[in-house]
Design a protein around this motif. Structure first.
Motif, PDB file in Angstrom:
ATOM      1  N   ILE A   1       0.835  -1.208   0.000  1.00 46.70           N
ATOM      2  CA  ILE A   1       0.000   0.000   0.000  1.00 46.70           C
ATOM      3  C   ILE A   1       0.869   1.258   0.000  1.00 46.70           C
ATOM      4  N   LEU A   2       1.942   1.254   0.758  1.00 47.55           N
ATOM      5  CA  LEU A   2       2.849   2.406   0.764  1.00 47.55           C
ATOM      6  C   LEU A   2       3.410   2.658  -0.623  1.00 47.55           C
ATOM      7  N   ARG A   3       3.828   1.597  -1.292  1.00 45.28           N
ATOM      8  CA  ARG A   3       4.382   1.753  -2.640  1.00 45.28           C
ATOM      9  C   ARG A   3       3.286   2.137  -3.631  1.00 45.28           C
TER      10      ARG A   3
ATOM     11  N   GLY B   1       3.506   5.709  -5.527  1.00 41.69           N
ATOM     12  CA  GLY B   1       3.614   5.633  -6.975  1.00 41.69           C
ATOM     13  C   GLY B   1       4.488   4.472  -7.374  1.00 41.69           C
ATOM     14  N   GLU B   2       3.893   3.463  -7.977  1.00 44.70           N
ATOM     15  CA  GLU B   2       4.656   2.271  -8.348  1.00 44.70           C
ATOM     16  C   GLU B   2       5.671   2.561  -9.442  1.00 44.70           C
ATOM     17  N   GLN B   3       5.531   3.714 -10.106  1.00 45.33           N
ATOM     18  CA  GLN B   3       6.493   4.089 -11.125  1.00 45.33           C
ATOM     19  C   GLN B   3       7.779   4.661 -10.523  1.00 45.33           C
ATOM     20  N   LEU B   4       7.732   4.999  -9.231  1.00 40.97           N
ATOM     21  CA  LEU B   4       8.932   5.513  -8.568  1.00 40.97           C
ATOM     22  C   LEU B   4       9.902   4.374  -8.265  1.00 40.97           C
ATOM     23  N   ALA B   5      11.165   4.703  -8.221  1.00 45.20           N
ATOM     24  CA  ALA B   5      12.165   3.703  -7.868  1.00 45.20           C
ATOM     25  C   ALA B   5      11.911   3.205  -6.450  1.00 45.20           C
ATOM     26  N   ALA B   6      12.261   1.951  -6.205  1.00 44.50           N
ATOM     27  CA  ALA B   6      11.997   1.341  -4.901  1.00 44.50           C
ATOM     28  C   ALA B   6      12.695   2.107  -3.777  1.00 44.50           C
ATOM     29  N   ASP B   7      13.885   2.657  -4.060  1.00 47.69           N
ATOM     30  CA  ASP B   7      14.590   3.367  -3.002  1.00 47.69           C
ATOM     31  C   ASP B   7      13.911   4.686  -2.649  1.00 47.69           C
ATOM     32  N   VAL B   8      13.117   5.227  -3.611  1.00 51.32           N
ATOM     33  CA  VAL B   8      12.379   6.461  -3.330  1.00 51.32           C
ATOM     34  C   VAL B   8      11.146   6.151  -2.501  1.00 51.32           C
ATOM     35  N   SER B   9      10.349   5.172  -2.945  1.00 47.93           N
ATOM     36  CA  SER B   9       9.144   4.824  -2.188  1.00 47.93           C
ATOM     37  C   SER B   9       9.508   4.264  -0.821  1.00 47.93           C
ATOM     38  N   GLY B  10      10.721   3.729  -0.685  1.00 43.40           N
ATOM     39  CA  GLY B  10      11.180   3.219   0.602  1.00 43.40           C
ATOM     40  C   GLY B  10      11.509   4.301   1.614  1.00 43.40           C
ATOM     41  N   LEU B  11      11.419   5.546   1.167  1.00 40.04           N
ATOM     42  CA  LEU B  11      11.689   6.658   2.077  1.00 40.04           C
ATOM     43  C   LEU B  11      10.461   7.042   2.889  1.00 40.04           C
ATOM     44  N   VAL B  12       9.356   6.306   2.691  1.00 40.07           N
ATOM     45  CA  VAL B  12       8.124   6.543   3.442  1.00 40.07           C
ATOM     46  C   VAL B  12       7.957   5.416   4.448  1.00 40.07           C
ATOM     47  N   GLY B  13       7.874   5.743   5.717  1.00 41.67           N
ATOM     48  CA  GLY B  13       7.743   4.739   6.762  1.00 41.67           C
ATOM     49  C   GLY B  13       6.369   4.747   7.405  1.00 41.67           C
ATOM     50  N   TYR B  14       6.034   3.639   8.032  1.00 43.12           N
ATOM     51  CA  TYR B  14       4.755   3.499   8.746  1.00 43.12           C
ATOM     52  C   TYR B  14       5.084   2.953  10.127  1.00 43.12           C
ATOM     53  N   THR B  15       5.317   3.859  11.067  1.00 43.05           N
ATOM     54  CA  THR B  15       5.781   3.437  12.385  1.00 43.05           C
ATOM     55  C   THR B  15       5.552   4.552  13.402  1.00 43.05           C
TER      56      THR B  15
END
Length: 448
Positions: A8-10, A14-28
């Motif tokens: 869901i975060l990715r 935006g699934e078109q974004l690189a994984a390292d970019v979408s990985g900059l969003v945390g859920y904690t």
């Protein structure tokens, strides 16, 4: 649940974004880990043991919002903790609630005469955002926060990614069987006229409007590009209940002619799972196999007759049957964004908390939803205005537009739905597509 939250975060970022970019969003809510993210969304407790699946997860009214975008859980507070933007609106739980049809497992007592969850009972309708893809809007918020924190997320250029022009083969023609002939004569029709209708060329049958519809589809495909726009026809292959009538012979001459027409126009063939299969989803596999054996093709696409996939977990039977893409999920009584998104999304089973490879293509508009008195009961002008808004919202979200138009709605002089279909497809011709304007996030899509 971890896999679903990550998905869901990715999906939102935006699934078109690189994984390292979408990985900059945390859920904690662990403050010690905040520094590892550019944006952190604070969990509201929705997924906690003893909370999930209970009345505690029913959103409170009125809903709160951020920048005018409604969310379901948490608080509308955004602050900084060092170099991290901390968001107290639980956009993950809010998106999950919508994408998984979660409210339907909490309110199993709310079903219409066909066993469907009514759109008018849904939270998006009651809260006034059924016509907005709010999950896609959450993504815009997340990308805005990332960008404000120095992350290059590209520039989003509004365009429609794909258009699915779908047609359910429910009543492909009229008066072609002796049973139909007897019924029409018994109702007072002129016997000679009825016999002539039976033996007239199929192209003269008043219900056989597929050539006209597929020609409209082709015109749009020529404008948008075949890779951006396609026709899909869903054929029935079973069902013994009253709602599954009239039955037609898949091996009969008339259906074979329709199938040849589909091949001529390059249309995709899908399964129209029966009304009975809505009640007994284990029947989907045998119906799919029958359609595959008859047409000698592989079937991967499905839509349920009457849009009657009843319970969220029933979608598991589609995956077991080998279906990869479903086009059922829209409300019969109100058009809009049932899943809160205009984009294809993986099926999430809210009962088992399982992420499936099955892709759901949200249904944007069904013809009868607009016109029938028991549904939206719109005039032609009102229907055109509403459809234009949904198209614009899909464009702004870089989403997919999925239309469902029946051949019986394209009968000349029947209702305004024939002319409306022409107007909608013409509107879409003037709508930007990704292959013309770039893919919207800092790079251009080619050869896809």
């Amino acid at each position: 649940m971890t896999e679903i939250i990550r998905y869901i975060l990715r999906f939102m970022a935006g699934e078109q974004l690189a994984a390292d970019v979408s990985g900059l969003v945390g859920y904690t809510s662990d403050e010690s880990s905040f520094s590892g993210y550019k944006v952190v969304i604070i969990p509201s407790g929705f997924f906690d043991e003893g909370v999930y699946g209970t009345a505690k997860t029913i959103p409170s009214a009125p809903l709160m919002n951020i920048d005018g975008i409604p969310f379901l859980f948490g608080a509308p507070d955004v602050e900084r903790a060092g170099d991290t933007i901390v968001v107290h609106a639980d956009l993950v739980a809010s998106a999950y609630f919508l994408l998984s049809r979660y409210e339907e497992i909490l309110h199993r007592e709310l079903r219409d005469e066909h066993g469907r969850f009514p759109g008018r009972e849904s939270l998006p309708h009651r809260a006034g955002f059924i016509d907005r893809p709010v999950v896609d809007e959450y993504g815009k918020l997340i990308r805005k926060w990332l960008k404000s924190n120095g992350v290059n997320v590209g520039e989003q250029v509004p365009f429609i990614r794909k258009i699915n022009l779908t047609h359910d083969v429910d009543v492909p023609f009229t008066g072609r069987s002796w049973k139909s002939v007897a019924r029409k004569i018994g109702s007072g029709r002129n016997p000679i006229a009825v016999i002539r209708e039976k033996y007239a060329p199929l192209e003269q049958n008043p219900y056989y409007t597929f050539p006209w519809m597929l020609e409209q589809d082709r015109n749009l495909q020529n404008a948008a590009g075949a890779g951006r726009c396609r026709s899909i026809l869903f054929f029935r292959a079973g069902g013994k209940l009253r709602q599954d009538r009239p039955h037609y012979n898949l091996r009969g001459k008339d259906i074979r002619s329709l199938y040849s027409l589909c091949k001529h126009y390059g249309a995709t063939i899908g399964l129209h799972s029966s009304y009975q299969a809505g009640r007994e989803p284990s029947l989907i596999l045998s119906e799919k196999k029958k359609l595959e054996d008859t047409f000698e093709i592989e079937i991967r696409h499905n839509r349920h007759h009457f849009l009657s996939v009843r319970e969220p977990e029933d979608m598991e039977y589609l995956e077991k049957a080998g279906i990869t893409d479903d086009y059922t999920i829209g409300y019969a009584d109100i058009a809009g964004f049932r899943l809160g998104t205009s984009r294809p999304v993986k099926y999430i089973n809210p009962v088992t908390c399982r992420l499936s490879p099955l892709t759901l293509h949200p249904l944007t508009v069904m013809d009868s939803t607009l016109s029938e008195t028991k549904y939206m009961n719109l005039t032609c002008a009102q229907a055109e205005e509403y459809c234009t808004k949904l198209i614009a919202d899909t464009r702004n979200a870089n989403g997919d537009l999925t239309l469902l138009w029946h051949n019986t709605s394209a009968v000349e002089g029947n209702t305004y739905l024939r002319s409306l279909y022409g107007k909608i497809t013409n509107t879409c011709k003037d709508t930007p597509f990704g292959h013309l304007y770039g893919y919207g996030y800092g790079y251009t899509e080619r050869n896809q």
